[in-house]
Design an enzyme around this catalytic site. Structure first.
Site, PDB file in Angstrom:
ATOM      1  N   GLU A  20      35.219  32.755  34.576  1.00 18.33           N
ATOM      2  CA  GLU A  20      35.109  31.348  34.207  1.00 18.33           C
ATOM      3  C   GLU A  20      35.422  30.375  35.357  1.00 18.33           C
ATOM      4  OE1 GLU A  20      37.348  30.784  30.577  1.00 18.33           O
ATOM      5  OE2 GLU A  20      35.825  31.816  29.401  1.00 18.33           O
ATOM      6  N   GLU A  29      31.147  36.870  26.890  1.00 20.69           N
ATOM      7  CA  GLU A  29      32.300  36.580  26.027  1.00 20.69           C
ATOM      8  C   GLU A  29      31.843  35.678  24.903  1.00 20.69           C
ATOM      9  OE1 GLU A  29      35.980  34.880  27.374  1.00 20.69           O
ATOM     10  OE2 GLU A  29      36.094  36.171  29.135  1.00 20.69           O
TER      11      GLU A  29
END
Length: 365
Positions: free
Chosen positions: A148, A266
């Site tokens: 991320e 995810e």
């Protein structure tokens, strides 16, 4: 890796991979980093804990035993397990850092040097169990650069873009056999015609862009994340509607612009949301599964999805809002197994073998 360090918790790693394999799961995404925290892999720049490295060896060996391939992430943008903040702190403590900003991880020559040394050490590691160097091991599917990434100090995206290019090219100089992905959340920069697909205007200022970042030769496939209940503060139906559009948008990017496979690496629905029911999560899973299946059926860019996060008994202290033990939730388990079987059948009867063949036969009864 963290659970494989101590003998008392090591069976959790084995159970996770065994149970996942029995459900037909073929790839697991996990961390190959821990910087200066409990059970650290990297204690300080260039200094590694052999016991923790042997724990990573064990994870890879158990994945091989269960036929589950791995996507291994190399650093965290977040604070958990050290991440980019720890690299910046190391440089600052040694009087070598050019800024105390966490984002200097992406442009400080010192932190870049630390990270490249880490990459080389991991990729050239010889597994003490299998005897195979990581860069030679086919059970490893891909390296993920960073979990991320965001670079809010440069909303133009140039800083992160250069870092992605440099680090992915560096990996390829060491390891030409494995795929490389980034680890993005999947947001579009504010000037992108697709920025309207972001949850809010805020995400357009984070220094990332799904299309631009992935349009680099040394990035082999694109990946993105999705948390509708954290990003969309509306009704459940509106959250699910966002999810459908978000997934479809990124799969379309892979097909029409990037010409690369795309995975949803995810996704989840928080169990701590007011009024949460397991059925709500299962609705989200079914949306993800259906879009992914249709893409696979038509030979589209959609290459898979990864729910965050699977757990086993004894891991309560590691559970965030999203932890699930799927084999303890019959309805959730059945939804996941059905998807595994559908996708396997697309690949032909040869894909239905071993425990997957047995579980698919039971699901038909």
């Amino acid at each position: 890796m963290d659970h494989a360090v101590d003998e008392i918790s090591r069976p959790r790693t084995k159970e996770m991979l065994e149970q996942g394999s029995k459900m037909g799961l073929t790839v697991c995404r996990t961390w190959a980093f821990n910087d200066a925290t409990y059970h650290a892999l990297q204690l300080s720049p260039g200094q590694f804990d052999e016991l923790t490295f042997q724990a990573l060896d064990y994870v890879i060996a158990e994945a091989r035993n269960n036929g589950v391939r791995l996507i291994l992430s190399l650093v965290n943008n977040l604070h958990a397990y050290g991440g980019k903040t720890q690299y910046v702190q190391w440089a600052w403590d040694e009087g070598l850092g050019i800024s105390s900003s966490n984002d200097s991880f992406f442009y400080d020559p010192t932190t870049q040097g630390y990270f490249k040394h880490f990459i080389k050490t991991v990729l050239t590691r010889k597994n003490t169990i299998t005897g195979i160097e990581y860069r030679e091991d086919p059970i490893i599917l891909a390296w993920e650069l960073i979990n991320e990434p965001r670079c809010t100090s440069d909303p133009s995206g140039d800083t992160l873009q250069e870092w992605i290019k440099e680090m992915s090219e560096y990996i390829k100089t060491i390891d030409e056999k494995h795929l490389v992905t980034i680890g993005l959340e999947g947001f579009y920069e504010s000037n992108s015609p697709k920025s309207a697909d972001n949850p809010t205007k805020f995400e357009g200022s984070l220094g990332t862009d799904f299309i631009r970042n992935n349009d680099i030769q040394t990035i082999d496939f694109a990946s993105f994340h999705m948390y509708p209940d954290k990003w969309v503060h509306k009704s459940l139906d509106e959250k699910l509607e966002f999810a459908e559009k978000w997934i479809s948008s990124h799969f379309e990017d892979g097909e029409n612009q990037l010409k690369k496979p795309v995975i949803l690496s995810e996704f989840g629905l928080s169990g701590h949301t007011e009024g949460f029911e397991t059925a709500h999560r299962e609705k989200l899973i079914k949306i993800v599964d259906e879009i992914t299946y249709k893409s696979a059926e038509s030979n589209g860019a959609g290459a898979g999805s990864f729910m965050w996060q699977f757990m086993v008994k004894g891991m309560d202290e590691y559970n965030d809002d999203f932890g699930v033990i799927p084999w303890e939730l019959e309805s959730t388990y059945n939804v996941m197994v059905e998807q595994s079987c559908r996708l396997a059948r697309l690949r032909g009867s040869s894909a239905l073998k071993g425990s997957l063949r047995d579980v698919c036969r039971r699901s038909e009864q």
